[in-house]
Design a protein around this motif. Sequence first.
Motif, PDB file in Angstrom:
ATOM      1  N   GLU A  22      -2.358  13.076  -5.390  1.00  0.00           N
ATOM      2  CA  GLU A  22      -3.031  12.522  -6.581  1.00  0.00           C
ATOM      3  C   GLU A  22      -4.429  11.874  -5.906  1.00  0.00           C
ATOM      4  O   GLU A  22      -4.381  11.151  -5.054  1.00  0.00           O
ATOM      5  CB  GLU A  22      -2.256  11.482  -7.211  1.00  0.00           C
ATOM      6  N   ASP A  23      -5.606  11.838  -6.814  1.00  0.00           N
ATOM      7  CA  ASP A  23      -6.820  11.577  -6.266  1.00  0.00           C
ATOM      8  C   ASP A  23      -6.717  10.172  -6.625  1.00  0.00           C
ATOM      9  O   ASP A  23      -6.631   9.603  -7.691  1.00  0.00           O
ATOM     10  CB  ASP A  23      -7.545  12.131  -7.351  1.00  0.00           C
ATOM     11  N   ILE A  24      -6.818   9.226  -5.402  1.00  0.00           N
ATOM     12  CA  ILE A  24      -6.989   7.918  -5.542  1.00  0.00           C
ATOM     13  C   ILE A  24      -8.380   7.369  -5.343  1.00  0.00           C
ATOM     14  O   ILE A  24      -8.533   6.658  -4.390  1.00  0.00           O
ATOM     15  CB  ILE A  24      -5.942   7.362  -4.623  1.00  0.00           C
ATOM     16  N   GLY A  25      -9.207   7.935  -6.026  1.00  0.00           N
ATOM     17  CA  GLY A  25     -10.552   7.472  -5.731  1.00  0.00           C
ATOM     18  C   GLY A  25     -11.339   8.199  -4.815  1.00  0.00           C
ATOM     19  O   GLY A  25     -12.368   8.130  -4.426  1.00  0.00           O
ATOM     20  N   ILE A  26     -10.697   9.274  -4.034  1.00  0.00           N
ATOM     21  CA  ILE A  26     -11.173  10.175  -3.127  1.00  0.00           C
ATOM     22  C   ILE A  26     -11.037  11.940  -3.658  1.00  0.00           C
ATOM     23  O   ILE A  26     -10.147  12.107  -4.241  1.00  0.00           O
ATOM     24  CB  ILE A  26     -10.513  10.189  -1.641  1.00  0.00           C
ATOM     25  N   LYS A  27     -12.017  12.486  -3.564  1.00  0.00           N
ATOM     26  CA  LYS A  27     -12.178  13.859  -3.911  1.00  0.00           C
ATOM     27  C   LYS A  27     -11.248  14.617  -2.985  1.00  0.00           C
ATOM     28  O   LYS A  27     -11.179  14.826  -1.794  1.00  0.00           O
ATOM     29  CB  LYS A  27     -13.681  14.359  -3.819  1.00  0.00           C
ATOM     30  N   ALA A  40       0.779  -1.228  -0.139  1.00  0.00           N
ATOM     31  CA  ALA A  40       0.076  -0.166   0.051  1.00  0.00           C
ATOM     32  C   ALA A  40       0.966   1.253  -0.099  1.00  0.00           C
ATOM     33  O   ALA A  40       0.390   2.282  -0.259  1.00  0.00           O
ATOM     34  CB  ALA A  40      -1.064  -0.008   1.174  1.00  0.00           C
ATOM     35  N   ILE A  41       2.056   1.181   0.001  1.00  0.00           N
ATOM     36  CA  ILE A  41       2.921   2.329   0.507  1.00  0.00           C
ATOM     37  C   ILE A  41       3.199   3.434  -0.850  1.00  0.00           C
ATOM     38  O   ILE A  41       2.776   4.351  -0.701  1.00  0.00           O
ATOM     39  CB  ILE A  41       4.544   1.700   0.616  1.00  0.00           C
ATOM     40  N   GLU A  42       2.988   2.670  -1.946  1.00  0.00           N
ATOM     41  CA  GLU A  42       3.223   3.450  -3.182  1.00  0.00           C
ATOM     42  C   GLU A  42       1.863   4.325  -3.506  1.00  0.00           C
ATOM     43  O   GLU A  42       1.534   5.563  -3.577  1.00  0.00           O
ATOM     44  CB  GLU A  42       3.383   2.796  -4.403  1.00  0.00           C
ATOM     45  N   CYS A  43       0.931   3.735  -3.207  1.00  0.00           N
ATOM     46  CA  CYS A  43      -0.531   4.412  -3.265  1.00  0.00           C
ATOM     47  C   CYS A  43      -0.687   5.582  -2.193  1.00  0.00           C
ATOM     48  O   CYS A  43      -1.242   6.782  -2.423  1.00  0.00           O
ATOM     49  CB  CYS A  43      -1.641   3.347  -2.914  1.00  0.00           C
ATOM     50  N   ILE A  44      -0.288   5.074  -1.057  1.00  0.00           N
ATOM     51  CA  ILE A  44      -0.245   6.321   0.022  1.00  0.00           C
ATOM     52  C   ILE A  44       0.652   7.357  -0.234  1.00  0.00           C
ATOM     53  O   ILE A  44       0.372   8.600  -0.137  1.00  0.00           O
ATOM     54  CB  ILE A  44       0.385   5.659   1.660  1.00  0.00           C
ATOM     55  N   TRP A  45       1.911   7.094  -0.815  1.00  0.00           N
ATOM     56  CA  TRP A  45       2.784   8.186  -1.282  1.00  0.00           C
ATOM     57  C   TRP A  45       2.165   9.166  -2.550  1.00  0.00           C
ATOM     58  O   TRP A  45       2.144  10.233  -2.242  1.00  0.00           O
ATOM     59  CB  TRP A  45       4.167   7.467  -2.050  1.00  0.00           C
ATOM     60  N   GLN A  46       1.357   8.326  -3.304  1.00  0.00           N
ATOM     61  CA  GLN A  46       0.673   9.221  -4.407  1.00  0.00           C
ATOM     62  C   GLN A  46      -0.253  10.129  -3.684  1.00  0.00           C
ATOM     63  O   GLN A  46      -0.169  11.151  -4.004  1.00  0.00           O
ATOM     64  CB  GLN A  46      -0.054   8.337  -5.368  1.00  0.00           C
ATOM     65  N   LYS A  47      -1.018   9.806  -2.866  1.00  0.00           N
ATOM     66  CA  LYS A  47      -2.081  10.425  -2.164  1.00  0.00           C
ATOM     67  C   LYS A  47      -1.323  11.546  -1.216  1.00  0.00           C
ATOM     68  O   LYS A  47      -1.812  12.586  -1.198  1.00  0.00           O
ATOM     69  CB  LYS A  47      -2.997   9.515  -1.281  1.00  0.00           C
ATOM     70  N   VAL A  48      -0.552  11.085  -0.277  1.00  0.00           N
ATOM     71  CA  VAL A  48      -0.134  12.159   0.717  1.00  0.00           C
ATOM     72  C   VAL A  48       0.706  13.088   0.118  1.00  0.00           C
ATOM     73  O   VAL A  48       0.900  14.336   0.324  1.00  0.00           O
ATOM     74  CB  VAL A  48       0.561  11.420   1.964  1.00  0.00           C
ATOM     75  N   VAL A  49       1.934  12.661  -0.492  1.00  0.00           N
ATOM     76  CA  VAL A  49       3.033  13.304  -1.355  1.00  0.00           C
ATOM     77  C   VAL A  49       2.675  14.100  -2.652  1.00  0.00           C
ATOM     78  O   VAL A  49       2.929  15.450  -2.743  1.00  0.00           O
ATOM     79  CB  VAL A  49       4.163  12.692  -1.416  1.00  0.00           C
ATOM     80  N   LYS A  50       2.020  13.276  -3.456  1.00  0.00           N
ATOM     81  CA  LYS A  50       1.766  13.792  -4.791  1.00  0.00           C
ATOM     82  C   LYS A  50       0.277  14.508  -4.673  1.00  0.00           C
ATOM     83  O   LYS A  50       0.008  15.139  -5.784  1.00  0.00           O
ATOM     84  CB  LYS A  50       2.036  13.047  -5.699  1.00  0.00           C
TER      85      LYS A  50
END
Length: 133
Positions: A65-70, A53-63
């Motif tokens: 990026e919208d990972i299915g959440i507004k 899950a780390i890369e997904c979390i990185w995308q959301k928190v650092v970048k």
Amino acid sequence: MEFWLRKYEQNRDKLLVVMYEDLTDDEKGPAVTARIAEFLNSAEGVETAPPEAIECIWQKVVKYEDIGIKVQFGSQRKGPKGNPYTDIQLYAIQLMLQEQRIKFQNDPQMVEILEKYIEMLAAFQPGQLPDGS
């Protein structure tokens, strides 16, 4: 920086230092985040997300990026369009980084980080960023 390095000088495994530029880099960021998670997991009572899950979390928190959440906001981490520093200020920063490199010469991780910042600083030109923009 110096405070934390001195505080954990005899117990360096209790301190993790990462470069902001590496954390926010598209290529290195997920791996740096995985290192942070591994470091945090080594503390008693701390459990981070699973490695997958780390890369997904990185995308959301650092970048951001919208990972299915507004997402209501965006990153302002792009930085300035020009170099706001004078030649004298750049020289003073260079001296400080070199002094820190000497001061922490027995800490290979800090020497590597400081040398990267010294290299980045050498690329600065008045009114220009290291990438030439």
